[in-house]
Design an enzyme around this catalytic site. Structure first.
Site, PDB file in Angstrom:
ATOM      1  N   ARG A  46       0.835  -1.189   0.000  1.00  0.00           N
ATOM      2  CA  ARG A  46       0.000   0.000   0.000  1.00  0.00           C
ATOM      3  C   ARG A  46       0.878   1.251   0.000  1.00  0.00           C
ATOM      4  O   ARG A  46       2.093   1.157   0.160  1.00  0.00           O
ATOM      5  CB  ARG A  46      -1.026  -0.009   1.145  1.00  0.00           C
ATOM      6  N   GLY A  47       0.223   2.399  -0.239  1.00  0.00           N
ATOM      7  CA  GLY A  47       0.962   3.643  -0.439  1.00  0.00           C
ATOM      8  C   GLY A  47       1.073   3.885  -1.939  1.00  0.00           C
ATOM      9  O   GLY A  47       1.433   2.965  -2.690  1.00  0.00           O
ATOM     10  N   ALA A  48       0.759   5.117  -2.355  1.00  0.00           N
ATOM     11  CA  ALA A  48       0.605   5.400  -3.787  1.00  0.00           C
ATOM     12  C   ALA A  48       1.805   4.982  -4.658  1.00  0.00           C
ATOM     13  O   ALA A  48       1.645   4.215  -5.613  1.00  0.00           O
ATOM     14  CB  ALA A  48       0.273   6.874  -3.958  1.00  0.00           C
ATOM     15  N   ARG A  80      -7.354  -0.693  -7.236  1.00  0.00           N
ATOM     16  CA  ARG A  80      -7.685   0.397  -6.296  1.00  0.00           C
ATOM     17  C   ARG A  80      -7.889   1.679  -7.105  1.00  0.00           C
ATOM     18  O   ARG A  80      -7.182   1.896  -8.094  1.00  0.00           O
ATOM     19  CB  ARG A  80      -6.571   0.594  -5.244  1.00  0.00           C
ATOM     20  N   GLN A 179      -2.156   2.655   9.610  1.00  0.00           N
ATOM     21  CA  GLN A 179      -0.853   2.673   8.929  1.00  0.00           C
ATOM     22  C   GLN A 179       0.179   3.455   9.730  1.00  0.00           C
ATOM     23  O   GLN A 179       1.375   3.161   9.674  1.00  0.00           O
ATOM     24  CB  GLN A 179      -0.992   3.304   7.535  1.00  0.00           C
ATOM     25  N   ASP A 220      -2.067  10.833  -2.613  1.00  0.00           N
ATOM     26  CA  ASP A 220      -2.454   9.759  -3.533  1.00  0.00           C
ATOM     27  C   ASP A 220      -2.800  10.300  -4.915  1.00  0.00           C
ATOM     28  O   ASP A 220      -2.717   9.588  -5.905  1.00  0.00           O
ATOM     29  CB  ASP A 220      -3.631   8.969  -2.957  1.00  0.00           C
ATOM     30  N   ASN A 230      -5.582  12.384  -0.065  1.00  0.00           N
ATOM     31  CA  ASN A 230      -4.680  11.579   0.771  1.00  0.00           C
ATOM     32  C   ASN A 230      -5.533  10.850   1.799  1.00  0.00           C
ATOM     33  O   ASN A 230      -6.764  10.976   1.830  1.00  0.00           O
ATOM     34  CB  ASN A 230      -3.621  12.476   1.429  1.00  0.00           C
ATOM     35  N   LYS A 231      -4.886  10.088   2.636  1.00  0.00           N
ATOM     36  CA  LYS A 231      -5.580   9.259   3.626  1.00  0.00           C
ATOM     37  C   LYS A 231      -6.631  10.066   4.388  1.00  0.00           C
ATOM     38  O   LYS A 231      -6.391  11.215   4.756  1.00  0.00           O
ATOM     39  CB  LYS A 231      -4.524   8.675   4.577  1.00  0.00           C
TER      40      LYS A 231
HETATM   41  O1  MRU Z   1      -4.724   3.223   1.815  1.00  0.00           O
HETATM   42  P1  MRU Z   1      -3.231   3.365   1.743  1.00  0.00           P
HETATM   43  O2  MRU Z   1      -2.520   2.819   2.923  1.00  0.00           O
HETATM   44  O3  MRU Z   1      -2.673   2.859   0.428  1.00  0.00           O
HETATM   45  O4  MRU Z   1      -3.030   4.940   1.747  1.00  0.00           O
HETATM   46  C1  MRU Z   1      -1.753   5.479   1.780  1.00  0.00           C
HETATM   47  C2  MRU Z   1      -1.740   6.948   1.935  1.00  0.00           C
HETATM   48  O5  MRU Z   1      -2.731   7.633   1.964  1.00  0.00           O
HETATM   49  C3  MRU Z   1      -0.410   7.583   1.914  1.00  0.00           C
HETATM   50  O6  MRU Z   1      -0.357   8.638   2.802  1.00  0.00           O
HETATM   51  C4  MRU Z   1      -0.195   8.062   0.476  1.00  0.00           C
HETATM   52  O7  MRU Z   1      -0.355   6.990  -0.422  1.00  0.00           O
HETATM   53  C5  MRU Z   1       1.101   8.651   0.303  1.00  0.00           C
HETATM   54  S1  MRU Z   1       2.275   7.367   0.185  1.00  0.00           S
HETATM   55  C6  MRU Z   1       3.817   7.865   0.049  1.00  0.00           C
END
Ligand code: MRU
Length: 330
Positions: A46-48, A80, A179, A220, A230-231
């Protein structure tokens, strides 16, 4: 050793199962693009930026296995919806003049290597904004595991720490998937960066008490006017930061820009399953008939963001990230 979330070794892809961290460090072998799509959907990875790299390696597996590349691209793209890096990486691979296994793998490796380099540059530029002794508040995980290495927002924190700035981090737990508690705390511990994990709801009173000097988050998807998905919870932090006169920064590579979107209104926001709210570690904590709304992301207006840090440097508002089409018509 560089902390990574996936490895391509001897023609095989394996991923660190981030769902088990920090208590269980398990690497999962992935044989085909179907398994990669499932790993992205289930948040093994996970993470963009990391999702983008994973999709690129998914296509490398598809090419090596002789799968239909258009079908593979479609399946990976459906895993996703919010992080644009996923689509960026897929489009980049699918635009190759030849989709033979060797060419696709070489491009996937480039996607990974370039992301790492971009994160180092983001760290270099971003750490200039961080003053020695600052208390830096962050949300979600934006570190090495969420990228090809180093990290975006957490990369800036790493670089500031490496520059000897003696910073301290407030790391938001990041409900409901935690996270922050599971992954950011894991990375900060490994790096020896001083921090405290906090419940998301503690941010306001820390700011009121003057114990937060800046907020930094990842992204994201960033629209042309700087509106940033973002999250979930990032938007509340930006509102709080503005109210308390605290600078609010976003750190992301340019692969997170979606310049086709004039603003954040059209960013698709993933809605995740009810169990993320109703259950903790598989144990039901809510009544049986509990109705749940669980958006995974929110959009922070560009007007609340004091700087967007990319590998190109530090951008300040009003933002106008131009698309290639706009640039070619200049
Ligand atoms: O749902 P996730 O865990 O994939 O979401 C991740 C986030 O929102 C991060 O903050 C974002 O992707 C930036 S990652 C460097």
């Amino acid at each position: 050793m560089r902390l990574t979330s996936m490895r391509w070794e001897d023609g095989r892809l394996s991923m660190l199962d981030q769902r088990g961290l920090p208590t269980r460090e398990e690497w999962i072998p992935l044989a085909d693009h179907h398994q990669v799509a499932e790993s992205i959907r289930d948040m093994v990875v996970r993470g963009a930026p990391a999702i983008g790299v994973a999709a690129a390696y998914g296509l490398a597996l598809a090419a090596a296995n002789g799968a239909d590349m258009d079908e593979a691209a479609k399946e990976l793209a459906a895993s996703r919806p919010t992080a644009v890096n996923l689509f960026w990486a897929i489009d980049r691979i699918m635009a190759l003049p030849s989709l033979n296994a060797e060419a696709v793998l070489a491009e996937a490796k480039k996607v990974e290597d370039e992301d790492y380099e971009m994160n180092l540059a983001i760290g270099r530029h971003g750490q200039e904004l961080i003053h020695p002794g600052w208390n830096v508040l962050t949300i979600c995980n934006t570190g090495a595991l969420a990228t090809a290495g180093h990290g975006t927002a957490l990369g800036v924190i790493r670089s500031a720490h490496d520059a000897g700035k003696e910073i301290h981090v407030w790391s938001c737990e990041t409900r409901p998937r935690q996270q922050g508690l599971r992954l950011t705390a894991y990375e900060l511990t490994k790096e020896g960066i001083p921090f405290h994990s906090i419940a998301d709801s503690a941010a306001a009173s820390l700011m009121r008490d003057g114990r937060v000097d800046c907020v930094i988050a990842g992204a994201d998807r960033i629209a042309a006017n700087g509106d940033t998905a973002n999250k979930i919870g990032t938007y509340s932090l930006a509102v709080l930061a503005r109210h308390h006169g605290i600078p609010f920064f976003i750190a992301a590579p340019t692969s997170t820009l979606d310049t086709k979107l004039p603003n954040g209104d059209a960013i698709p926001i993933e809605e995740r399953g009810a169990e993320e709210i109703t259950h903790i570690e598989g144990i039901q904590i809510a009544p049986e008939a509990c109705h749940v709304f669980n958006p995974g992301f929110d959009v922070t207006p560009g007007t609340l963001i004091d700087a967007i840090i990319t590998e190109e440097g530090v951008h300040s508002g009003p933002y106008s990230f131009l698309s290639e089409r706009d640039i070619s018509s200049l």
